[in-house]
Scaffold this active site. Sequence first.
Site, PDB file in Angstrom:
ATOM      1  N   GLU A   3      26.715  55.961  50.297  1.00  0.00           N
ATOM      2  CA  GLU A   3      25.974  56.875  50.079  1.00  0.00           C
ATOM      3  C   GLU A   3      26.492  57.844  51.369  1.00  0.00           C
ATOM      4  O   GLU A   3      26.721  57.534  52.302  1.00  0.00           O
ATOM      5  CB  GLU A   3      24.416  56.709  50.033  1.00  0.00           C
ATOM      6  CG  GLU A   3      24.109  55.816  49.062  1.00  0.00           C
ATOM      7  CD  GLU A   3      24.494  56.432  47.703  1.00  0.00           C
ATOM      8  OE1 GLU A   3      24.555  57.579  47.610  1.00  0.00           O
ATOM      9  OE2 GLU A   3      24.310  55.630  46.829  1.00  0.00           O
ATOM     10  N   GLU A  59      20.275  68.814  48.515  1.00  0.00           N
ATOM     11  CA  GLU A  59      20.722  68.491  47.054  1.00  0.00           C
ATOM     12  C   GLU A  59      21.400  66.947  47.239  1.00  0.00           C
ATOM     13  O   GLU A  59      21.513  66.068  46.395  1.00  0.00           O
ATOM     14  CB  GLU A  59      22.085  69.102  46.476  1.00  0.00           C
ATOM     15  CG  GLU A  59      23.194  69.257  47.390  1.00  0.00           C
ATOM     16  CD  GLU A  59      23.091  70.550  48.312  1.00  0.00           C
ATOM     17  OE1 GLU A  59      24.056  71.088  48.707  1.00  0.00           O
ATOM     18  OE2 GLU A  59      22.147  70.867  48.800  1.00  0.00           O
ATOM     19  N   HIS A 117      19.980  60.334  46.802  1.00  0.00           N
ATOM     20  CA  HIS A 117      19.925  58.865  47.268  1.00  0.00           C
ATOM     21  C   HIS A 117      18.318  58.841  48.090  1.00  0.00           C
ATOM     22  O   HIS A 117      18.276  57.704  48.213  1.00  0.00           O
ATOM     23  CB  HIS A 117      21.023  58.561  48.370  1.00  0.00           C
ATOM     24  CG  HIS A 117      21.381  59.651  49.245  1.00  0.00           C
ATOM     25  ND1 HIS A 117      20.427  60.255  50.157  1.00  0.00           N
ATOM     26  CD2 HIS A 117      22.732  60.441  49.616  1.00  0.00           C
ATOM     27  CE1 HIS A 117      20.950  61.152  50.884  1.00  0.00           C
ATOM     28  NE2 HIS A 117      22.386  61.067  50.321  1.00  0.00           N
ATOM     29  N   ASP A 128      22.967  49.663  43.995  1.00  0.00           N
ATOM     30  CA  ASP A 128      24.079  49.691  43.225  1.00  0.00           C
ATOM     31  C   ASP A 128      25.091  48.486  43.022  1.00  0.00           C
ATOM     32  O   ASP A 128      25.751  48.168  42.300  1.00  0.00           O
ATOM     33  CB  ASP A 128      24.688  51.184  43.696  1.00  0.00           C
ATOM     34  CG  ASP A 128      24.159  52.409  43.112  1.00  0.00           C
ATOM     35  OD1 ASP A 128      22.865  52.156  42.314  1.00  0.00           O
ATOM     36  OD2 ASP A 128      24.267  53.526  43.556  1.00  0.00           O
ATOM     37  N   HIS A 150      20.049  56.608  44.019  1.00  0.00           N
ATOM     38  CA  HIS A 150      21.440  56.202  44.227  1.00  0.00           C
ATOM     39  C   HIS A 150      21.301  55.251  45.505  1.00  0.00           C
ATOM     40  O   HIS A 150      21.621  55.933  46.648  1.00  0.00           O
ATOM     41  CB  HIS A 150      22.373  56.916  44.208  1.00  0.00           C
ATOM     42  CG  HIS A 150      23.007  57.612  42.963  1.00  0.00           C
ATOM     43  ND1 HIS A 150      23.919  57.432  42.626  1.00  0.00           N
ATOM     44  CD2 HIS A 150      22.276  58.093  41.984  1.00  0.00           C
ATOM     45  CE1 HIS A 150      24.282  58.107  41.313  1.00  0.00           C
ATOM     46  NE2 HIS A 150      23.067  58.423  40.816  1.00  0.00           N
ATOM     47  N   ASP A 166      29.699  49.881  48.006  1.00  0.00           N
ATOM     48  CA  ASP A 166      29.352  51.261  47.735  1.00  0.00           C
ATOM     49  C   ASP A 166      28.716  51.719  48.844  1.00  0.00           C
ATOM     50  O   ASP A 166      28.259  51.273  49.882  1.00  0.00           O
ATOM     51  CB  ASP A 166      27.943  51.146  46.868  1.00  0.00           C
ATOM     52  CG  ASP A 166      27.575  52.521  46.351  1.00  0.00           C
ATOM     53  OD1 ASP A 166      28.423  53.118  45.988  1.00  0.00           O
ATOM     54  OD2 ASP A 166      26.454  52.941  46.124  1.00  0.00           O
TER      55      ASP A 166
END
Length: 230
Positions: free
Chosen positions: A9, A52, A57, A155, A150, A7
Amino acid sequence: MRALILDTETTGLDPATGDRVLEVAAIEVINFMPTDRTFHKLIDPERDVPEEAARVHGFTREMLIGKPLFAEILPELLDFLGDDPVVAHNAPFDFGFLDHEFRRCNVPVIDRSRMVDTLALAKKRFPGLPNSLDALCRRFAIDNSMRTSHNALLDVQLLSQVYLELMGGKQPGLSLGIQGNGPMLVASAGPVGPRTPRPILPSPEELERHAAFVGRLKDSLWSNFPPAGG
């Protein structure tokens, strides 16, 4: 069978407009079961982190200043990924960002034949239903209560459990172990070791009864074979 659950970010949604990777996490699974091998890096994206994105995260520009650049973590990432399948949820998103970062470093991108998209697997299995990571955790009764933002490492840990369920909930290695007050079945990630053969040998009485039974059969094929243990 080895695979990597991965994963990322990022600072936004589109690397073509200048968004960058700021976190990469991956864990190793063998025969669908996680091992203790983990890769996790925070990265200085060399740009601002929009508010945003930070709300998603939790990472701000100030938190990432001084972290290694993507080029500095890339050799270790490549070594960890090897040549095995790479599993991600909405994998084209993560692969698209990694493609962008790899090209900035003049490194060949990960071949798409190695990509496994759990979102696509979930949509095929549960058409018309919500198939976000949170939705799948709820559907498979996987505890995701700690997922308040997140975080890539969390994750991939959750996704490894979802991936196992999407692949049939297989338990590739089960061994009898001792926990607490008694024996229980314990899952293992690989073979449990060589087993000692335990041949079943019939008793003389059983051999006699077998011979009598075969003798009553007309043109029996069994009469052409010696009885086991004989």
